[in-house]
Scaffold this active site. Structure first.
Site: not given
Ligand SMILES: [Fe+2]
Lengths: 200, 241
Positions: B110, B164
């Site tokens: 991320y 998400h």
């Molecule tokens: Fe995640």
């Protein structure tokens, strides 16, 4: 693409299975930051500007540095925004805020103090702010409300009255002595002073 | 502006059936232990506060959303397309609702200061986007298939690949945050977050379907992910006494 059925009469039992929840995880900033809003006020919005500040604390009273709160409330005359916005979260006041906690688990937002919900009988509600709490470690959001300590209407509020008296205080932001427009309100996830969380 | 009266109904939206939502206290998901409340939840009536929420004007057609075009070129990894609709339990389109997404890059990393996984960042991939559903509740975006990534929940713990999703729906009561998974992911049976949803059929609905209609020839595979929000009870509130 397959088309879903056109809107029809309301069914007695649902025809589609509802989508379940998962945690927001630790990296929500990537998706949610564009609409972080800790100042909901706008120069054209009537009402009294107030600040609410506090912290999110876990079972050990350790600060939670990776939580995000979403707030939703009525305007100063007790009306909720029901008009769709042309673009998500421009500068007009709609009563929505999104506030992440900082490294110390603290949050703060500035908004217009909501008015009492204008209705009669059991539907009358004291001024309040609805809150969703999301964080890593929570699979489903927590839902709570913020009331204001200096509102006499709290005594008759149907939601506050539905909560056991010894736990009501967790829903009430306390006016800060000497700072008339500032309130303090903490979220205790567990323990003796655990905040009241709602099922909705 | 006319004042909005508080609707008399306390049950405009259907309650979740037992087992549909994951419990917040879930010891297999270790970080829930010190964060999940232990007191029972207090029932909250559905008042005007819970029955309203931010809503938006639907765009004229499905918005074009592309996470694969970076500042310096194309993001690395397998390009995919994800399409679907936001509906309610009665099959009605949820138009003009804000959807926000975020995900890891192809390497499972991320773009976030607290992600310390030893995998490369991609300067052309942020992994975040938002869009508003059209009049039919539709959305569609192009992205990179996210990689699996390790986490510290238990020894050798790996999250299955996921995207998400955050969805508002028409009211505070319908707010949803969830994760979309990929069909055939071998990590799914071992993931405490996915398996926190007790009912198998309910959790499997979080797995997108490979979809030829969303697949673009010579371009990328398509996945379909429909999101179903809580529906309303049969009695419209204006008909209640
Ligand atoms: Fe995640």
């Amino acid at each position: 693409m397959t088309e879903a059925p056109e809107p029809g009469p309301l069914a007695v039992s649902p025809s589609l299975p509802v989508t379940s929840y998962q945690t927001v995880g630790p990296y929500f900033k990537i998706g949610l930051e564009a609409f972080y809003r800790n100042d909901l006020t706008n120069p054209n919005t009537p009402g009294r500007i107030v600040e609410v500040a506090g912290a999110v604390l876990d079972a050990d009273r350790a600060p939670v540095p990776d939580a995000v709160l979403e707030i939703w409330h009525a305007d100063s005359s007790g009306r909720h925004m029901v008009q769709p916005q042309a673009k998500p979260f421009d500068d007009t006041f709609i009563g929505f805020g999104r506030v992440p906690t900082n490294e110390a688990g603290e949050f703060q937002f500035r908004t217009i103090k909501p008015g009492a919900i204008q209705a009669s009988g059991p539907e009358l509600q004291a001024p309040h702010i609805l809150v969703s709490v999301f964080m890593r470690g929570l699979l489903y959001r927590l839902i709570t409300r913020i009331y204001f300590s200096d509102e006499p209407g709290n005594a008759d509020d149907p939601v506050l009255r539905s909560v056991e008296q010894h736990r009501r205080g967790s829903l009430i932001a306390q006016a800060v002595q000497g700072r008339p427009d500032r309130y303090e309100w903490n979220i205790y996830l567990q323990g003796e002073n655990e905040t009241v969380f709602f099922e909705l | 502006m006319t004042p909005v009266a508080t609707p008399p109904s306390q049950f405009v939206y259907r309650m979740f059936q037992e087992g549909v939502l994951p419990p917040n206290f879930c010891p297999a998901y270790v970080s829930s232990v010190k964060r999940a409340p232990r007191q029972p939840l207090v029932p909250l009536p559905q008042t005007i506060s819970e029955l309203t929420g931010p809503t938006f004007t639907p765009p004229e057609s499905v918005q074009s959303v592309d996470l694969t075009k970076g500042a310096h070129g194309a993001a690395l990894g397998e390009r995919i397309l994800v399409g679907g609709r936001v509906l309610d339990e009665d099959g009605r389109a949820v138009a003009g609702t804000l959807v926000e997404i975020w995900q890891a890059n192809a390497a499972g990393r991320y773009l976030h200061a607290s992600d310390q996984h030893n995998a490369p960042l991609d300067p052309n991939f942020t992994g975040g986007a938002s869009f508003v559903t059209d009049a039919k509740g539709r959305f569609r975006f192009e992205t990179i298939r996210p990689g699996a990534y390790p986490w510290r929940n238990h020894p050798n713990a790996w999250r299955p690949a996921h995207i998400h999703f955050s969805v508002f729906g028409p009211a505070f009561a319908t707010r949803l945050i969830t994760q979309m998974y990929f069909p055939g992911d071998p990590l799914l049976p071992f993931d405490p977050i996915f398996n926190s949803i007790r009912i198998q059929a309910v959790r499997e609905r979080l797995i997108a379907a490979f979809d030829w209609d969303t697949t673009v020839p010579e371009y990328g595979l398509g996945y379909r992910f429909d999101i179903v929000l809580r529906g309303r009870h049969e009695t419209p509130m204006e008909n209640k006494p």
